[in-house]
Scaffold this motif. Structure first.
Motif, PDB file in Angstrom:
ATOM      1  N   LEU A  76     -32.305  -6.450  99.448  1.00 35.54           N
ATOM      2  CA  LEU A  76     -33.530  -6.431 100.111  1.00 35.54           C
ATOM      3  C   LEU A  76     -33.946  -4.950  99.809  1.00 35.54           C
ATOM      4  CD1 LEU A  76     -32.439  -7.599 103.538  1.00 35.54           C
ATOM      5  CD2 LEU A  76     -34.247  -8.899 102.093  1.00 35.54           C
ATOM      6  N   CYS A  77     -33.214  -3.923  99.748  1.00 31.59           N
ATOM      7  CA  CYS A  77     -34.043  -2.688  99.447  1.00 31.59           C
ATOM      8  C   CYS A  77     -34.462  -2.642  97.887  1.00 31.59           C
ATOM      9  CB  CYS A  77     -32.884  -1.368  99.514  1.00 31.59           C
ATOM     10  SG  CYS A  77     -32.564  -1.193 101.414  1.00 31.59           S
ATOM     11  N   GLY A  78     -33.805  -3.146  97.168  1.00 31.27           N
ATOM     12  CA  GLY A  78     -34.212  -3.274  95.569  1.00 31.27           C
ATOM     13  C   GLY A  78     -35.448  -3.936  95.413  1.00 31.27           C
ATOM     14  N   THR A  79     -35.614  -4.976  96.129  1.00 29.75           N
ATOM     15  CA  THR A  79     -36.725  -5.730  96.111  1.00 29.75           C
ATOM     16  C   THR A  79     -38.004  -5.015  96.666  1.00 29.75           C
ATOM     17  OG1 THR A  79     -35.427  -7.792  96.329  1.00 29.75           O
ATOM     18  CG2 THR A  79     -37.993  -8.116  96.591  1.00 29.75           C
ATOM     19  N   LEU A  80     -37.733  -4.467  97.716  1.00 29.92           N
ATOM     20  CA  LEU A  80     -38.754  -3.516  98.678  1.00 29.92           C
ATOM     21  C   LEU A  80     -39.319  -2.734  97.682  1.00 29.92           C
ATOM     22  CD1 LEU A  80     -37.453  -3.101 102.051  1.00 29.92           C
ATOM     23  CD2 LEU A  80     -39.738  -3.842 101.533  1.00 29.92           C
ATOM     24  N   SER A  81     -38.168  -2.022  96.665  1.00 32.36           N
ATOM     25  CA  SER A  81     -38.617  -0.648  95.844  1.00 32.36           C
ATOM     26  C   SER A  81     -39.273  -1.314  94.766  1.00 32.36           C
ATOM     27  CB  SER A  81     -37.339  -0.181  95.265  1.00 32.36           C
ATOM     28  OG  SER A  81     -36.640  -0.841  94.459  1.00 32.36           O
ATOM     29  N   GLN A  82     -39.655  -2.458  94.399  1.00 28.41           N
ATOM     30  CA  GLN A  82     -40.550  -2.873  93.557  1.00 28.41           C
ATOM     31  C   GLN A  82     -41.925  -2.656  93.911  1.00 28.41           C
ATOM     32  OE1 GLN A  82     -39.537  -4.277  90.327  1.00 28.41           O
ATOM     33  NE2 GLN A  82     -37.611  -3.543  91.246  1.00 28.41           N
ATOM     34  N   VAL A  83     -42.102  -2.557  95.423  1.00 25.99           N
ATOM     35  CA  VAL A  83     -43.673  -2.631  95.844  1.00 25.99           C
ATOM     36  C   VAL A  83     -43.934  -1.368  96.535  1.00 25.99           C
ATOM     37  CG1 VAL A  83     -45.058  -3.574  97.623  1.00 25.99           C
ATOM     38  CG2 VAL A  83     -43.359  -4.879  96.221  1.00 25.99           C
ATOM     39  N   PHE A  84     -43.047  -0.623  97.122  1.00 24.65           N
ATOM     40  CA  PHE A  84     -43.078   0.449  97.927  1.00 24.65           C
ATOM     41  C   PHE A  84     -42.673   1.866  97.284  1.00 24.65           C
ATOM     42  CE2 PHE A  84     -43.536  -2.877 101.090  1.00 24.65           C
ATOM     43  CZ  PHE A  84     -44.241  -2.368 101.757  1.00 24.65           C
TER      44      PHE A  84
END
Length: 514
Positions: free
Chosen positions: A424-432
């Protein structure tokens, strides 16, 4: 009458498949694995019924009395199961069972319940189909036409069963739905034959229905000790209940309940406890305390437990509004009745019922929101995959202003939890631009915060930004040992087209048992 019986048998099979999961939900939930168990057992029973029915047509000349008897046996077995299933399911829920300990028991318990309580009724209803085809073909003189007409009638009944159960019957509750299935099977049997055996079985069925009405099964399982049940409801989505603890705290629980809550409410307090209290960090991270206005959306709002913590740091001078998206309208009604917001908060809160979080968020104006909170779980275990992907997080970011904050509650335990958190954090880091994970003290939950376009304030200076009056548990969640900053080095990227989130979540829960 043969085609009518085929229609009603098809209706019964699909209704049993759907209502079976809702029936088991108070004990085992309604996760993807529970549905897989149910669908697999139902398909196997249908296949076995078709094979056995074909064998019977080779050995019996007068088939309609047998077909009617099998339909009534299916109805009788369902009625007995309505009474026995709660006791059977309780065998898989020892006293004091915790949610993180329950994954394997839910899987094995639901599989056993599907086999013992739903396989036989579906088998009996399915083995009637070859008999009806045989009888219909002798009347019209064409086997192919008979097979096509019986199959069409059965499929049409199944369609009515799917839509009728979901949209019309389940809102009246599982017992009402089971009663409707019983009536359908009984009418199908009587339309085929009225000999003494069939009439005797109808009498037994009526007596069994009366006993179930006089001695109903428990409506819910695993009520915590010293808790009082205030209300239970069954909707097309889930079974929900409101319970009250000895100190006046109220929980809204869905499906299996256990030690988990979907929403929580405390009398005379803006902070309900648990992970909800951590949502007070969202306006602090968004630097919204000195703004003239503040706009936020709650995705998976429940009974709006997050509104108090979210708005507490804003102060009296800030004009704020919060929109809450909740899929199940019954949850909103239960909240208004048993877990009401204080009047000053209720005036600025708007609930959007019967809307999916991702679809509803598209209504918000681009670059207009200060905060988006996501607290959406399917069946306590599963974050819906369409609410955890690069594409969804991009949609969230497009609705946030620069510096706006996205917060997400996740729950996991065991050695598999880091894999879920990293994905989840890695996927969020693609955007935020920046993200931070706070572990909730004495809990399986974690809250992830991500900020659009700007970095989060340093953890070392966070205490100076916090207003007075916050719960001690929130301060404990800000200690260095409870916080993880930044994106992981390696992770599984979550996309709409390829999203292994469910398997990661179940890996975390299963490993919590070892």
């Amino acid at each position: 009458m043969i085609l009518c019986a085929a229609f009603l048998a098809g209706l019964a099979v699909l209704t049993i498949e759907i209502v079976g999961v809702h029936w088991m939900a108070p004990w085992f939930g309604a996760s993807a694995l529970i549905w897989s168990n149910q669908i697999g057992i139902i398909l196997f029973a249908m296949a076995a019924g078709g094979w056995l029915g074909g064998r019977i047509t080779r050995k019996k000349s007068s088939l309609m009395p047998y077909a009617a008897a099998f339909l009534l046996i299916a109805a009788l077995y369902l009625k007995m199961g309505e009474w026995l299933l709660p006791s059977f399911a309780s065998l898989f829920q020892p006293e004091g069972l915790l949610l993180e300990e329950a994954a394997a028991l839910f899987f094995s318990g639901s599989l056993a319940a599907s086999i013992f309580f739903f396989a036989l009724p579906v088998l009996c209803a399915s083995l009637v189909t070859p008999m009806l085809i045989h009888e219909h073909s002798t009347r019209i003189g064409n086997v192919g036409q008979a097979a096509g007409e019986v199959a069409a009638a059965g499929t049409l009944g199944s369609l009515v069963g799917v839509f009728g159960t979901t949209f019309f019957l389940l809102p009246f509750g599982v017992p009402s739905t089971l009663f409707a299935v019983t009536l359908a099977l009984a009418f199908a049997a009587l339309s085929l034959c009225r000999n003494r055996l069939v009439l005797a079985l109808v009498g037994v069925l009526a007596l069994t229905s009366l006993l179930v009405l006089l001695y109903p099964a428990p409506a819910f399982s695993d009520l915590p000790s010293q808790a009082k049940l205030l209300e239970t409801r069954t909707s097309s989505y889930q079974t929900s209940r409101v319970i009250e603890q000895s100190d006046g705290t109220r929980w809204l629980q869905v499906n299996e309940g256990l030690d988990s809550f979907q929403s929580i409410w405390k009398p005379n307090s803006l902070f309900p406890g648990g992970y909800y209290d951590l949502f007070a960090l969202a306006p602090v991270y968004a630097n919204a305390r000195n703004q003239e206005s503040f706009q936020a959306w709650l995705l998976g709002a429940g009974t709006a437990s997050a509104v108090g913590p979210l708005t507490f740091p804003l102060g009296d001078s800030c004009k704020w509004s919060v929109i809450g998206v909740e899929l199940d309208p019954d949850v909103i009604e239960l909240g208004q009745k048993w877990m009401p917001l204080p009047e000053p908060l209720a005036q600025n809160y708007t609930a959007l019922p019967a809307m999916d979080a991702r679809a509803a968020l598209r209504v918000a104006n681009p670059n207009s929101l200060d905060c988006v909170l996501l607290d959406a779980y399917a069946n306590q275990f599963e974050i819906p995959v369409h609410l955890a992907s690069v594409e969804f997080f991009s949609e969230v970011a497009s609705r946030l202003r620069d510096g706006g904050v996205f917060a997400m509650n996740i729950g996991a335990a065991g050695r598999g939890a880091p894999f879920l958190q990293d994905a989840l954090c890695g996927t969020l880091s693609q955007v935020f631009a920046d993200l931070r994970v706070h572990r909730v003290p004495w809990s399986r939950n974690r809250v992830i915060f991500a900020r659009k376009g700007l970095h989060l304030p340093p953890l070392a200076g966070l205490s100076a930004l916090l207003p007075s009056g916050l719960p001690a548990s929130l301060g404990a969640s800000c200690l260095p040992g409870q916080v993880v900053d930044g994106a992981p080095k390696s992770y599984c990227l979550l996309l709409d087209a390829k999203n292994p989130l469910i398997s990661l979540q179940w890996q975390a829960w299963w490993e919590a048992l070892s």
